[in-house]
Scaffold this motif. Structure first.
Motif, PDB file in Angstrom:
ATOM      1  N   GLN A 134       0.474   7.163  -6.616  1.00 15.08           N
ATOM      2  CA  GLN A 134      -0.630   8.098  -6.818  1.00 15.08           C
ATOM      3  C   GLN A 134      -0.198   9.546  -6.581  1.00 15.08           C
ATOM      4  O   GLN A 134      -0.686  10.465  -7.247  1.00 15.08           O
ATOM      5  N   VAL A 149       0.805  -1.218   0.000  1.00 18.50           N
ATOM      6  CA  VAL A 149       0.000   0.000   0.000  1.00 18.50           C
ATOM      7  C   VAL A 149       0.844   1.278   0.000  1.00 18.50           C
ATOM      8  O   VAL A 149       0.411   2.305  -0.515  1.00 18.50           O
ATOM      9  N   GLY A 199       5.088  12.228   0.784  1.00 20.04           N
ATOM     10  CA  GLY A 199       5.306  10.940   0.131  1.00 20.04           C
ATOM     11  C   GLY A 199       6.693  10.394   0.407  1.00 20.04           C
ATOM     12  O   GLY A 199       6.870   9.190   0.666  1.00 20.04           O
ATOM     13  N   GLU A 215       2.085   1.995  -3.445  1.00 20.75           N
ATOM     14  CA  GLU A 215       0.912   2.364  -4.234  1.00 20.75           C
ATOM     15  C   GLU A 215       0.510   3.821  -4.009  1.00 20.75           C
ATOM     16  O   GLU A 215       0.146   4.531  -4.948  1.00 20.75           O
ATOM     17  N   VAL A 216       0.565   4.257  -2.755  1.00 21.81           N
ATOM     18  CA  VAL A 216       0.146   5.641  -2.495  1.00 21.81           C
ATOM     19  C   VAL A 216       1.160   6.623  -3.067  1.00 21.81           C
ATOM     20  O   VAL A 216       0.792   7.707  -3.542  1.00 21.81           O
TER      21      VAL A 216
END
Length: 469
Positions: free
Chosen positions: A337, A330, A381, A333-334
């Motif tokens: 994005q 996850v 991030g 994945e973030v």
């Protein structure tokens, strides 16, 4: 806000402003006009601090030139100091995306500062005959030099924090590079077996990829240091004292401690947004690299039984509402994005910069908002990827070695010894038969077992070495 109101007037007409509001009718009009993002400019506190520094520097410069009463200047500066200290921020209420090239933001600052300065001097809010948002707080200024200068100061401060986050992530990759230095694995090109390497080399490469953009960010930050204070409307300095541009820049450098420089051509500086395009391009460059690295992390951790399974990402959350025990990547994945958003914002910055006409670019509000958003989510991030993923990665060393020893890619190391054609023959035979490269070479008598042990030792393939035909 209280129920009592005060009546204020601008060139469009009269409006009733809440009595305890520090903003005035021009800000209220902007609030009524721009229901766009629902995000007020107070969402970016560094922008408010930058505006306060600018108004403080302008008041001091104007007072030193004999243009502004010292008492009024001191009151304006005190109000600005409060904003720098984090006060009054909830009165900066206009939407971050607005028409008018940022005029509503500039007037929001002018009105809040004027009304607070009035209180400091013992007057009621709205007594603009004593301290006027336009005549006094905005003296020798235009939105067209205040707003871009505020954007630049705020961006410099934001970039500093982003660079810190990038350094933090780079160091996380470097630490794993050291930890995994002796783990042999298969390198891949086009998702096919290539040649052996160490897992440490893979992580060190990612550290270098990220680290390169520390320097690119510093270069882009340097371009943002050039400001256009004193340009007023279009760069000609109309309504400003001949010495004002120099004086206000010196005051601003003193207040912010930033190496700001006055543009040598204020007409050019008022319309050129190239520095923002450059900065946005660097943000895109960094985020594209991070997204690529996250794709790699997802591939290398794929499985656990039916994928590569060379590394384990720390389990952060259950991965499925239907599949028991499934844990997904996850965090990569973030960050993927985040990359998509930053890339989209880069296009917005590009179009906003191109959308300028003649002596002014009126699209700077969306340009600034896009850059602030990109920097903030990219910073978060980087920190998230470092703390919640990279630092907790473990290696499946046995699995990595198994894949190397069963790989056809080992045949590449034979090229200098038996030639490309024979190596190709060996590779085809190994694929068709399922036998090892070692056994087929030995069977054909191309090399001895001692030679093969040395040549096909994976550790010997991870760096250049001498060979003898």
């Amino acid at each position: 806000m209280g129920n009592e109101c005060r009546l204020e007037r601008d060139c469009v007409g009269e409006l009733e402003v809440p009595g305890d509001a520090y903003y005035g009718c021009q800000t209220l009009r902007a609030m009524n006009n721009y229901h766009i993002t629902g995000i007020p400019i107070s969402h970016y506190p560094r922008l408010l601090v930058a505006l306060a520094y600018i108004k403080m520097a302008a008041a001091q410069a104007n007072a030193s030139l004999g243009l502004l009463d010292e008492t009024i200047a001191r009151a304006i500066c005190r109000a600005c100091e409060e904003i720098v200290d984090g006060k009054l921020h909830d009165h900066f209420v206009v939407d971050v995306i607005q028409g008018g090239a940022g005029t509503s933001t500039n007037m929001n600052a002018n009105e809040v500062i004027a009304n607070r300065a009035l209180e400091i001097m013992g007057h009621e809010k709205g007594c603009y005959d004593v301290i006027s948002p336009n005549t006094h707080v905005n003296m020798s200024q235009s939105t067209n030099d205040v707003y871009p200068t505020a954007l630049r100061i705020a961006l410099i401060l934001e970039i500093r924090e982003l660079i810190d986050a990038v350094v933090y992530l780079r160091e996380a990759f470097e630490a794993k590079g050291v930890e995994f230095a002796d783990i042999i694995k298969m390198g891949r090109t086009q998702l096919q077996d290539a040649v052996p390497m160490t897992l440490g080399q893979e992580f060190q490469a990612w550290a270098v990829m990220v680290g390169e953009d520390e320097h690119r960010l510093m270069e882009a930050q340097g371009l943002v240091h050039e400001i256009n204070m004193g340009a007023t409307a279009i760069g000609t300095g109309l309504n400003a004292h001949p010495d004002y541009a120099r004086a206000v820049t010196e005051k601003l450098v003193e207040l912010t401690t930033l190496p700001l420089v006055l543009s040598p051509n204020l007409v050019e500086a008022t319309q050129d947004t190239g520095a923002y395009v450059q900065l946005s391009g660097v943000l895109k460059r960094l985020t594209v690299k991070l997204s690529k690295i996250c794709n790699d992390l997802r591939l290398l951790s794929s499985g656990p039984r039916c994928g590569l399974n060379e590394i384990n990402l720390p389990p952060m959350a259950p991965g499925s509402s239907i599949m028991p025990g499934k844990v997904n990547p996850v965090i990569p994945e973030v960050v993927n994005q985040v990359a998509f958003k930053v890339i989209g914002n880069d296009l917005t910055v590009t179009m906003a910069a191109e959308g300028g006409q003649l002596e002014l670019n009126v699209m700077e509000p969306v340009l600034g908002q896009s850059l602030f958003e990109s920097i903030n989510i990219l910073r978060r991030g980087c920190l998230t990827l470092a703390d919640k993923c990279v630092r907790g990665i473990t290696a499946n060393a046995d699995r990595c070695r198994e894949l190397v020893e069963n790989s056809i890619g080992l045949v590449t190391a034979l090229n200098p010894y038996i030639g490309y054609e024979r190596s190709t023959e060996i590779a085809k035979a190994a694929i068709e038969s399922g036998r090892s490269v070692y056994d087929i070479v030995l069977e054909k008598g191309y090399l001895t077992s001692e030679e093969l042990e040395d040549i096909l030792k994976p550790e010997n393939m991870t760096q250049p070495r001498f060979f003898h035909r």
